[in-house]
Design a protein around this motif. Structure first.
Motif, PDB file in Angstrom:
ATOM      1  N   LEU A  80      -1.937 -13.734  18.917  1.00  0.00           N
ATOM      2  CA  LEU A  80      -2.790 -13.155  17.883  1.00  0.00           C
ATOM      3  C   LEU A  80      -2.397 -11.693  17.716  1.00  0.00           C
ATOM      4  CD1 LEU A  80      -6.672 -13.624  17.744  1.00  0.00           C
ATOM      5  CD2 LEU A  80      -5.491 -11.635  16.835  1.00  0.00           C
ATOM      6  N   CYS A  81      -1.867 -11.367  16.534  1.00  0.00           N
ATOM      7  CA  CYS A  81      -1.491  -9.974  16.260  1.00  0.00           C
ATOM      8  C   CYS A  81      -2.406  -9.390  15.190  1.00  0.00           C
ATOM      9  CB  CYS A  81      -0.041  -9.888  15.799  1.00  0.00           C
ATOM     10  SG  CYS A  81       0.461  -8.186  15.388  1.00  0.00           S
ATOM     11  N   ALA A  82      -2.895  -8.207  15.438  1.00  0.00           N
ATOM     12  CA  ALA A  82      -3.701  -7.488  14.445  1.00  0.00           C
ATOM     13  C   ALA A  82      -3.236  -6.040  14.408  1.00  0.00           C
ATOM     14  CB  ALA A  82      -5.180  -7.557  14.803  1.00  0.00           C
ATOM     15  N   PHE A  83      -3.279  -5.455  13.212  1.00  0.00           N
ATOM     16  CA  PHE A  83      -2.921  -4.034  13.151  1.00  0.00           C
ATOM     17  C   PHE A  83      -3.907  -3.302  12.246  1.00  0.00           C
ATOM     18  CE2 PHE A  83      -0.986  -3.268   8.981  1.00  0.00           C
ATOM     19  CZ  PHE A  83      -0.788  -4.559   8.523  1.00  0.00           C
ATOM     20  N   ILE A  84      -3.926  -1.999  12.409  1.00  0.00           N
ATOM     21  CA  ILE A  84      -4.815  -1.123  11.648  1.00  0.00           C
ATOM     22  C   ILE A  84      -3.950  -0.022  11.060  1.00  0.00           C
ATOM     23  CG2 ILE A  84      -6.782   0.458  11.805  1.00  0.00           C
ATOM     24  CD1 ILE A  84      -7.486  -1.077  14.480  1.00  0.00           C
TER      25      ILE A  84
END
Lengths: 363, 363, 363, 363
Positions: A80-84
């Motif tokens: 699971l990859c998330a970025f801001i």
């Protein structure tokens, strides 16, 4: 690896304060776990800067975008990859960092470590902003744990010598944990909270900052989770907690106070309670014995140093010229990071607990 | 892994208190390092039980036998395995452990974790005796570091509220570190040491025990060692320190006191000293900024709980019958483990520092 | 961890074929390394689908966007994250995958592994598309190695029984390696290449696919890199190569042919060459002895199975109804993945070599 | 780490051929597993030198002594350490190794890697003797797997071009696996075995040696074990198999032959069998799809080079003088290591499978 925490699950944090984005990859999450994105955003909002004088004046848009590992509201089991995105960056504020080492910051040590090639704007990879992806990971872990009844919450125990009430780590309930997390300014004793706010504002007016302590508790962790020696719950939690910038100390249960106690005072006697479970009457051990959970609430305290960025002039060195100099740190900074650190501590504890829980039979 | 610490080097600890032997495998040590076995035995002797009332009455023969990785007085670079036979074991003293959970021990949590199959005699793998192989590993690491000028030493800072003088973590020298390690009872202030000894003996007479704090310092660590986030010096040291039984807290530099300070007090200002090096006037940061060494002495404090084994009757549970009961722990136990823990803390710090030093250019 | 390769450097691959994006995080890269993005895109273009009948008809825009760890054209030393958006996805082609298990694919095994929660569109995380971020990582590693003179190149050794000339793994030069990588269809013998192309096109017309072998060589790897037992160059390379979908075999040097040889034939005799270096006259050992580089070219071969996606009707099962059924795999697929796999093999080898090279004194 | 394999369980191998002892530490084994020591010794006896011309004339006493992690016939769950003393060592046979690099051995590469400080007697840590502790670990793992119905067995598929019958990797049963392991000379076709023995003896008479292939199969591995990308069964098995000295190749299922096949030939069609299970009619995939077990037998082949130690004079270099020279390797050596390698391959596969099985729900 520097920015990968790897145990049964792994959390890989990336990004620099003023680069294009910061983010996280979580590997080996259980598949099929429903994640409520609204609840997740609420969790992250607790870390976001507040619109008042206790916090930085920057507006950070911390809306995470998920790139993988999440489908139809559930984890897929694959990374699971998330970025801001980093939007509100004023790099001109940091123009002289590459030359003048800010006291209390990693400008000097980072320059040595990376031969001067690291991104120094806003502290780069050393920035407290990197706790946003950590919070994302902790929020995901926390929701998975709450499905199993395990709740973690924290509050400000102390700021600049002003002390909140301590959590009763024997009787604390899930409901109290949830309640604690709702507060705008997370203290148990509202009056003490007002004193703290006044003190933080005073520090801000004086171009100064203040430090403090966060106290955290986890309830309903089943007994028997963890391992001896190097894979105990304390080791795992510590390896994450010391990944939060500005942490200078960590203690479990009675902590450093055990140095003033007798064994007969410190030992928590076991008994069988009315529900037929083995519990202890006191909880000086903080819910962990031999690295393994006892079933009692897990309790710990984390010391945060005062924000090193202060507007007051400070002596320092010019690293290029190897000469003594004076720096006045500009930019917008929290006069006290402790309020925003509260969910970060919870996040670190959530990650450690979920990782160990994956060894639990019938997880 | 539970009993493997793995970083640039790895330390794999094995054994149970009353099994055939305890030992350690060290992997990825640099090759060709001369190890003085006599000095190594002196280091381990500091952990061994003393012939007086402050310590257990057991005679432990802690002579390690090396099985591999060592030839002609030097490391070969391949795994170094050493073990120590368990000779002086009185297992009958522990006959009822499998039934009655000793308060403050891992009997209950260990039984859950291993389904009752773990060796409970003398605490088994949870025993403080496992710190002997840790000391072996730390002694090897320490000698390799000392060749590079890096010296680590510790002392008792506090026992049952009686406080020794603190180390001056700005000015401390290699000579002071070496001197500190020579003391029979490792304190800086001999008078305070006498008070502590009297207090430990009193606890022993009262069938009780006392806790304390160990303070440790490392000098001449070059600046630039370590990494941000999860691979900082604090994380590495913490992951080892919390592998020592009875540890309840860890702090670096000014530690929990930072919660009472202003940023302007806590920040350590940089300056260029007469030798042309960048240093700080104070050392509240404990020699580590952003997880990376600053070149200032690394300083830390570790809280140890009172020995949980006390002869006083204590309430507990019979785990087989799930009934309340009373236990009187027999056997020979230290009324205070803090004096013997001093070299164990040094050992943990040595291992962490050597591991990070292997990344240092021109190590 | 499933999708993290972790050694001295780590490579964390994320994403699903039809999710928002795929990408990679590289941790612990050396700082200050200049990366030529144009050369990097050329490397990745070799993996991208070609506009002819030997390859899939999909248009993939494999332009990576870097989120962190890269500044002013150089690595910062902190995690480098890059991702590639998934634009050209036709998910309707895969509508029945969740029900019918495609032979030769991971639909069935993946459904069991993730309880049916994994993203099955286009193979999800199992898709060959995940080799794009692997190529990105390998291209970065390759450029860092080439600064030290180490060049890696591969070619198609065999497709459906048609054999290219083998690389001379004793005399091969850097120039030959560079030349080999320039070919549109990467073979040494152009005539054999034409036969292969014709064969692939024939398979495509027959709704079928073909398998093959990639041969790879690395020149100028200094002698003394690697370690015995589990950390040898073969182990590291193998752990990456078997991360490429469709790989069924791996051999080094003379490989499986050693089963037909005498020791006196297989042993490579050492001699001191005119330059005063210790070399071997033959290279049956493939440049690796005891897990450690000998200074001779490192040579290996990788077997790729025929693309499992074929348009021919195939028997299979309906996993929902547990009944026998027939599937006709639609969508656009390579009739042979071997040509596009050539840079992927190079990428895997580059990553392994860079990781071991970081242990090399004076790297 | 060089000599630690670490996954859900870890296996740490230590020792040198002519040092005091060799051994192994297994960490994170499940607790309470009964290990039949007689069966374990039978397993290890298969690796021990035989009293005939196909094997070395050394007498090795491979009786392992357990130091920890084992009580009342069962694993305790804490680290299991066992060692084997080195008794029958004739170090004078190896006196000139430090000077003359034996072709096909790691004398030259090891000297570079460890700066000449490694123990070169008998190959030191690079010796095939280190497969004894690997076999110990594999025997423990194998017994735990057999309690769950999973059986692994191997045979000699080829020696110096002479081929045994191949295992039918679709129909092979547990009984056949057990039978296969009983043979004195492990082949399926006794006549072919006699040819092989004659060939090995001939090589021995000619002061030479021969190579070969081991084929291994595991039955009853449940479908759904393993992970994609870097944590597949192939990756794990490969990382162990390439830890066995003399291995030059590894293939799964149809292996390198897939390079000659069409997709329609290679794809294994699924069907629901009479027992209601999903199976395949053929097993070209070797029981693994996308890194995850399909429930079909896991099948693989491992290529072993001819024993590099041959008595024939060979050209080599004098590493001290950097001059060309001739070596005649003395000492007692197997003219073919393949027969003794058969249980070593099984051991490696057992370790990988047990490690992945620990993720299996209801293990």
């Amino acid at each position: 690896m520097s920015s990968i925490w790897s145990h049964n699950i792994s959390v890989s944090v990336f990004g620099e304060s003023h680069g294009p984005a910061i983010g996280v990859v979580m590997d080996n999450l259980p598949a099929g776990e429903y994640i409520d994105m609204e609840k997740l955003m609420e969790f992250m909002a607790r870390r976001a800067p507040k619109k008042n004088k206790t916090s930085t004046q920057r507006r950070e848009s911390d809306m995470p975008q998920i790139l993988s590992g999440f489908l139809n509201g559930r984890t897929t089991g694959t990374p699971l990859c998330a970025f801001i995105n980093n939007n509100d960056t004023h790099s001109q504020d940091y123009n002289n960092i590459a030359r003048l080492a800010r006291p209390g910051h990693a400008d000097y040590t980072g320059a040595l470590r990376y031969g001067g090639f690291n991104d120094v704007r806003g502290g780069g990879h050393f920035s407290g902003r990197l706790t946003a992806p950590l919070c994302f990971a902790g929020a995901v872990a926390g929701q998975i744990l709450e499905k199993r009844g395990i709740y973690t919450g924290a509050h400000i125990l102390e700021i600049h010598g002003i002390k909140d009430d301590a959590i009763d780590n024997v009787s604390v309930t899930r409901e109290q944990v949830v309640e604690m997390r709702k507060a705008e300014f997370p203290v148990l004793n509202v009056e003490k909270g007002k004193e703290m706010i006044a003190d933080i504002e005073k520090a801000f007016m004086c171009q100064d900052s203040v430090g403090g302590i966060v106290e955290c508790v986890s309830v309903n962790v089943p007994a028997g989770i963890g391992s001896p020696i190097f894979d105990g719950l304390e080791n795992s939690i510590a390896s994450l907690i010391f990944g939060i910038p500005a942490v200078k100390g960590l203690e479990f249960g009675v902590g450093f106070n055990c140095a003033k106690m007798l064994g007969s005072e410190n030992n928590d006697e076991f008994y069988v309670n009315d529900a037929g479970h083995i519990v202890t009457r006191t909880n000086n051990h903080g819910g962990i014995l031999g690295g393994i959970s006892s079933g009692m609430p897990i309790s710990l305290r984390v010391a945060f140093k005062p924000t090193p960025s202060i507007s007051k002039p400070q002596h320092t060195v010019d690293m290029k010229n190897m000469s003594n100099d004076v720096i006045q740190v500009k930019g917008r900074h929290d006069p006290c990071i402790v309020p925003r650190a509260v969910p970060v501590v919870e996040a670190a504890v959530n990650i450690a607990l979920l990782s160990h829980m994956l060894d639990y039979p019938n997880f």
